[in-house]
Design an enzyme around this catalytic site. Structure first.
Site, PDB file in Angstrom:
ATOM      1  N   HIS A 127       0.630  -1.268   0.147  1.00 19.18           N
ATOM      2  CA  HIS A 127      -0.027  -0.080   0.137  1.00 19.18           C
ATOM      3  C   HIS A 127       0.862   1.223  -0.024  1.00 19.18           C
ATOM      4  CE1 HIS A 127      -3.671  -2.273   1.928  1.00 19.18           C
ATOM      5  NE2 HIS A 127      -3.681  -2.465   0.449  1.00 19.18           N
ATOM      6  N   CYS A 135       4.213  15.007  -6.957  1.00 16.12           N
ATOM      7  CA  CYS A 135       3.293  16.067  -7.342  1.00 16.12           C
ATOM      8  C   CYS A 135       2.129  15.458  -8.413  1.00 16.12           C
ATOM      9  CB  CYS A 135       3.837  17.281  -8.278  1.00 16.12           C
ATOM     10  SG  CYS A 135       2.676  18.350  -8.823  1.00 16.12           S
ATOM     11  N   CYS A 156       3.109  21.650  -4.459  1.00 18.11           N
ATOM     12  CA  CYS A 156       4.504  21.301  -5.099  1.00 18.11           C
ATOM     13  C   CYS A 156       5.508  22.701  -5.073  1.00 18.11           C
ATOM     14  CB  CYS A 156       4.351  20.877  -6.639  1.00 18.11           C
ATOM     15  SG  CYS A 156       5.788  20.347  -7.436  1.00 18.11           S
ATOM     16  N   GLY A 197      -1.386  -9.797  12.535  1.00 19.66           N
ATOM     17  CA  GLY A 197      -2.291  -8.639  12.784  1.00 19.66           C
ATOM     18  C   GLY A 197      -3.042  -8.000  11.634  1.00 19.66           C
ATOM     19  N   PRO A 224      -5.513 -11.715  17.667  1.00 20.84           N
ATOM     20  CA  PRO A 224      -6.394 -11.842  18.783  1.00 20.84           C
ATOM     21  C   PRO A 224      -7.965 -12.312  18.294  1.00 20.84           C
ATOM     22  CG  PRO A 224      -5.179  -9.990  19.121  1.00 20.84           C
ATOM     23  CD  PRO A 224      -4.808 -10.273  17.825  1.00 20.84           C
ATOM     24  N   GLY A 225      -8.403 -11.745  16.925  1.00 23.21           N
ATOM     25  CA  GLY A 225      -9.601 -11.773  16.722  1.00 23.21           C
ATOM     26  C   GLY A 225      -9.763 -12.880  15.509  1.00 23.21           C
ATOM     27  N   ALA A 241       0.929  -9.605  18.338  1.00 19.57           N
ATOM     28  CA  ALA A 241       2.260  -9.789  17.652  1.00 19.57           C
ATOM     29  C   ALA A 241       3.434  -9.575  18.814  1.00 19.57           C
ATOM     30  CB  ALA A 241       2.355  -9.032  16.535  1.00 19.57           C
TER      31      ALA A 241
END
Length: 263
Positions: A127, A135, A156, A197, A224-225, A241
């Protein structure tokens, strides 16, 4: 299986593996003080922006092109939440494993730069990163440590156009080079794929885990989920983690003095 037995099993897989792919999301940076974005208590959990938009609408490529001041307001909020954060034990131990193994690659959705700050070199930032700007008019680029002192949206200095960060906004294509790097890594074969995570809602994030499962490559999840890959992984640690990685490292390096551990 008990947590201790699962930790022992995962540590054994990682100790034997020479080629490991870590797939990471916002959850790995929680212990660095960064919020998740979609999870319970996350930065944008179940609420609209002040303009009445979903965060996906506010942080879209279309919004950046037509109303950059709106997109930038929330990009700046995310950057502000990252500012000053330091790598935690999970980031550091993944980087330490890179020194021991034939190949450790990190595929991360995070734009916070913490894997690189911890010392990981083989990082695919799918990502992008908030620390590079370009610019939209003349394509002039620059790197910034943070957004302190920037006008929002920033202009810019070369042509007066609007700068934008080198991040993938909603509705935009993923960077081709990053996809090619991931495909190249997978084509060389893996000994383990570890999801940490991330809710794995994007197909390209769940994809390496699904690929590994089909190939018979050991798969591990640290979260955790519940996530979209929880039901298919071989080993699942319901832990954060920064708790799981030190516990695994200690099992993989039982003779190492505590003071020498890169925690």
């Amino acid at each position: 299986m008990s947590v201790d037995k699962t930790l022992a099993a995962v540590a054994d897989v990682l100790a034997r593996a020479q080629r490991i792919l870590f797939v990471t999301g916002a959850g790995i940076s929680v212990d660095s003080g960064l919020p998740t974005y979609r999870g319970i208590g996350g930065l944008y959990h179940d609420r609209l922006t002040e303009e009445g938009l979903t965060i996906e609408e506010a942080l879209s490529g279309e919004m950046m092109a037509t109303r950059p001041e709106i997109a930038w307001r929330y990009i700046a909020q995310i950057e502000s939440s990252c500012r000053g954060a330091q790598p935690n034990a999970a980031h550091r131990l993944i980087a330490a494993l890179e020194q021991e193994k034939a190949l450790v690659c990190v595929l991360t959705q995070n734009v916070d730069g913490l894997h690189r700050a911890a010392g990981s070199r083989n990082v695919i930032e799918i990502h992008g990163t908030v620390h590079r700007l370009h610019c939209m008019s003349c394509r002039q680029g620059r790197r910034v440590e943070d957004y302190a002192g920037l006008s929002i949206p920033p202009e810019c200095p070369r042509c007066g156009g609007i700068l934008r960060p080198d991040v993938v906004l909603f509705g935009e294509a993923l960077p081709e080079l990053a996809i090619e790097r991931l495909e190249s890594v997978l084509s060389q074969g893996m000994d383990a794929v570890v999801s940490i995570g991330t809710t794995s809602v994007f197909p390209y994030i769940a994809g390496p885990v699904l690929w590994a499962a089909r190939q018979g490559v050991p798969t591990i999840e640290i979260n955790p989920g519940d996530t979209t890959v929880s039901a298919i992984v071989d080993h699942r640690l319901r832990m954060c983690a920064a708790e799981a990685l030190p516990a695994l490292w200690q099992r993989m390096h039982p003779a190492e003095p505590a003071e020498d551990r890169p925690l």
